[in-house]
Scaffold this motif. Structure first.
Motif, mmCIF file in Angstrom:
data_model
loop_
_atom_site.group_PDB
_atom_site.id
_atom_site.type_symbol
_atom_site.label_atom_id
_atom_site.label_comp_id
_atom_site.label_asym_id
_atom_site.label_seq_id
_atom_site.Cartn_x
_atom_site.Cartn_y
_atom_site.Cartn_z
ATOM 1 N N GLY A 19 0.580 -1.168 -0.044
ATOM 2 C CA GLY A 19 -0.107 -0.017 0.142
ATOM 3 C C GLY A 19 0.708 1.184 0.122
ATOM 4 N N ALA A 20 1.985 1.306 0.753
ATOM 5 C CA ALA A 20 2.567 2.464 0.855
ATOM 6 C C ALA A 20 3.521 2.609 -0.621
ATOM 7 N N ILE A 21 4.082 1.446 -1.291
ATOM 8 C CA ILE A 21 4.710 1.771 -2.307
ATOM 9 C C ILE A 21 3.777 2.205 -3.628
ATOM 10 N N CYS A 22 2.641 1.372 -3.692
ATOM 11 C CA CYS A 22 1.622 1.788 -4.632
ATOM 12 C C CYS A 22 0.969 3.198 -4.385
ATOM 13 N N GLY A 23 0.732 3.656 -3.069
ATOM 14 C CA GLY A 23 0.376 4.751 -2.820
ATOM 15 C C GLY A 23 1.282 6.122 -3.282
ATOM 16 N N PHE A 24 2.588 5.789 -3.011
ATOM 17 C CA PHE A 24 3.800 6.749 -3.403
ATOM 18 C C PHE A 24 3.649 6.905 -4.964
ATOM 19 N N VAL A 25 3.823 5.634 -5.647
ATOM 20 C CA VAL A 25 3.757 5.577 -7.095
ATOM 21 C C VAL A 25 2.696 6.433 -7.524
ATOM 22 N N ALA A 26 1.363 5.973 -7.035
ATOM 23 C CA ALA A 26 0.100 6.856 -7.753
ATOM 24 C C ALA A 26 0.266 8.115 -7.406
ATOM 25 N N GLY A 27 0.808 8.630 -6.280
ATOM 26 C CA GLY A 27 0.593 10.279 -6.161
ATOM 27 C C GLY A 27 1.712 10.614 -6.989
ATOM 28 N N ALA A 28 2.965 10.212 -7.153
ATOM 29 C CA ALA A 28 4.047 10.445 -7.994
ATOM 30 C C ALA A 28 3.556 10.827 -9.390
ATOM 31 N N VAL A 29 2.644 9.678 -9.817
ATOM 32 C CA VAL A 29 2.304 9.536 -11.359
ATOM 33 C C VAL A 29 1.266 10.910 -11.434
ATOM 34 N N PHE A 30 0.324 10.889 -10.307
ATOM 35 C CA PHE A 30 -0.695 11.932 -10.764
ATOM 36 C C PHE A 30 -0.055 13.239 -10.845
ATOM 37 N N GLY A 31 0.673 13.441 -9.760
ATOM 38 C CA GLY A 31 1.573 14.756 -9.743
ATOM 39 C C GLY A 31 2.288 15.309 -11.056
ATOM 40 N N PHE A 32 2.968 14.142 -11.571
ATOM 41 C CA PHE A 32 3.823 14.156 -12.790
ATOM 42 C C PHE A 32 2.683 14.695 -13.753
ATOM 43 N N VAL A 33 1.940 13.847 -14.129
ATOM 44 C CA VAL A 33 0.865 14.127 -15.325
ATOM 45 C C VAL A 33 0.335 15.272 -15.309
ATOM 46 N N PHE A 34 -0.402 15.877 -14.093
ATOM 47 C CA PHE A 34 -1.148 16.926 -13.910
ATOM 48 C C PHE A 34 -0.166 18.050 -13.759
ATOM 49 N N PRO A 50 -2.380 23.213 -4.951
ATOM 50 C CA PRO A 50 -3.312 22.442 -4.344
ATOM 51 C C PRO A 50 -3.987 21.213 -4.768
ATOM 52 N N PHE A 51 -4.686 21.670 -6.226
ATOM 53 C CA PHE A 51 -4.927 20.427 -7.056
ATOM 54 C C PHE A 51 -4.004 19.064 -7.045
ATOM 55 N N ILE A 52 -2.992 19.313 -7.181
ATOM 56 C CA ILE A 52 -1.877 18.310 -7.439
ATOM 57 C C ILE A 52 -1.683 17.425 -6.140
ATOM 58 N N GLN A 53 -1.642 18.309 -5.110
ATOM 59 C CA GLN A 53 -1.549 17.742 -3.762
ATOM 60 C C GLN A 53 -2.558 16.698 -3.214
ATOM 61 N N TRP A 54 -3.730 17.362 -3.477
ATOM 62 C CA TRP A 54 -4.991 16.593 -3.096
ATOM 63 C C TRP A 54 -5.243 15.513 -3.906
ATOM 64 N N GLY A 55 -5.256 15.718 -5.135
ATOM 65 C CA GLY A 55 -5.328 14.408 -6.208
ATOM 66 C C GLY A 55 -4.376 13.582 -6.150
ATOM 67 N N GLY A 56 -2.984 13.813 -5.729
ATOM 68 C CA GLY A 56 -1.975 12.722 -5.557
ATOM 69 C C GLY A 56 -2.413 12.077 -4.247
ATOM 70 N N ALA A 57 -2.785 12.889 -3.056
ATOM 71 C CA ALA A 57 -3.156 12.054 -1.828
ATOM 72 C C ALA A 57 -4.569 11.096 -2.161
ATOM 73 N N ILE A 58 -5.500 11.692 -2.749
ATOM 74 C CA ILE A 58 -6.611 10.950 -2.973
ATOM 75 C C ILE A 58 -6.276 9.592 -3.866
#
Length: 97
Positions: A19-34, A50-58
């Protein structure tokens, strides 16, 4: 309680790690793409952060849940320490009456 400890520990450490690995990767990918899309569209950084932070966290939470679901599904029916986690169909008390 001691009977289920090995199964619980197996589910816990795998789901926390994955979960930590997938969460980190998903947040990083979201942040990079957006972030890249926002920079390409010339959107100001103060507007995007703020959009990137919240989107990455979710997206990280969603990825963590999916990782937990994956680990739990793989554990069902598997023998761990002589014990096995099974799903049972719960019947309603109202069905018989």
């Amino acid at each position: 309680m001691k009977d289920v400890r090995r199964i619980a520990w197996s589910i816990y450490w795998k789901s926390v790690l994955l979960g930590a690995i997938c969460g980190f990767v998903a947040g990083a990918v979201f942040g990079f793409v957006f972030g890249f899309a926002g920079a390409f569209a010339s959107i100001q950084r103060d507007t995007m952060v703020p959009f990137i932070q919240w989107g990455g966290a979710i997206s990280g939470l969603i990825a963590g849940f999916l990782a937990f679901n994956f680990i739990l599904a793989r554990t069902i029916g598997k023998s761990i320490g002589g014990r096995q986690l099974e799903l049972a169909v719960a019947t309603s008390l109202r069905e018989g009456h």
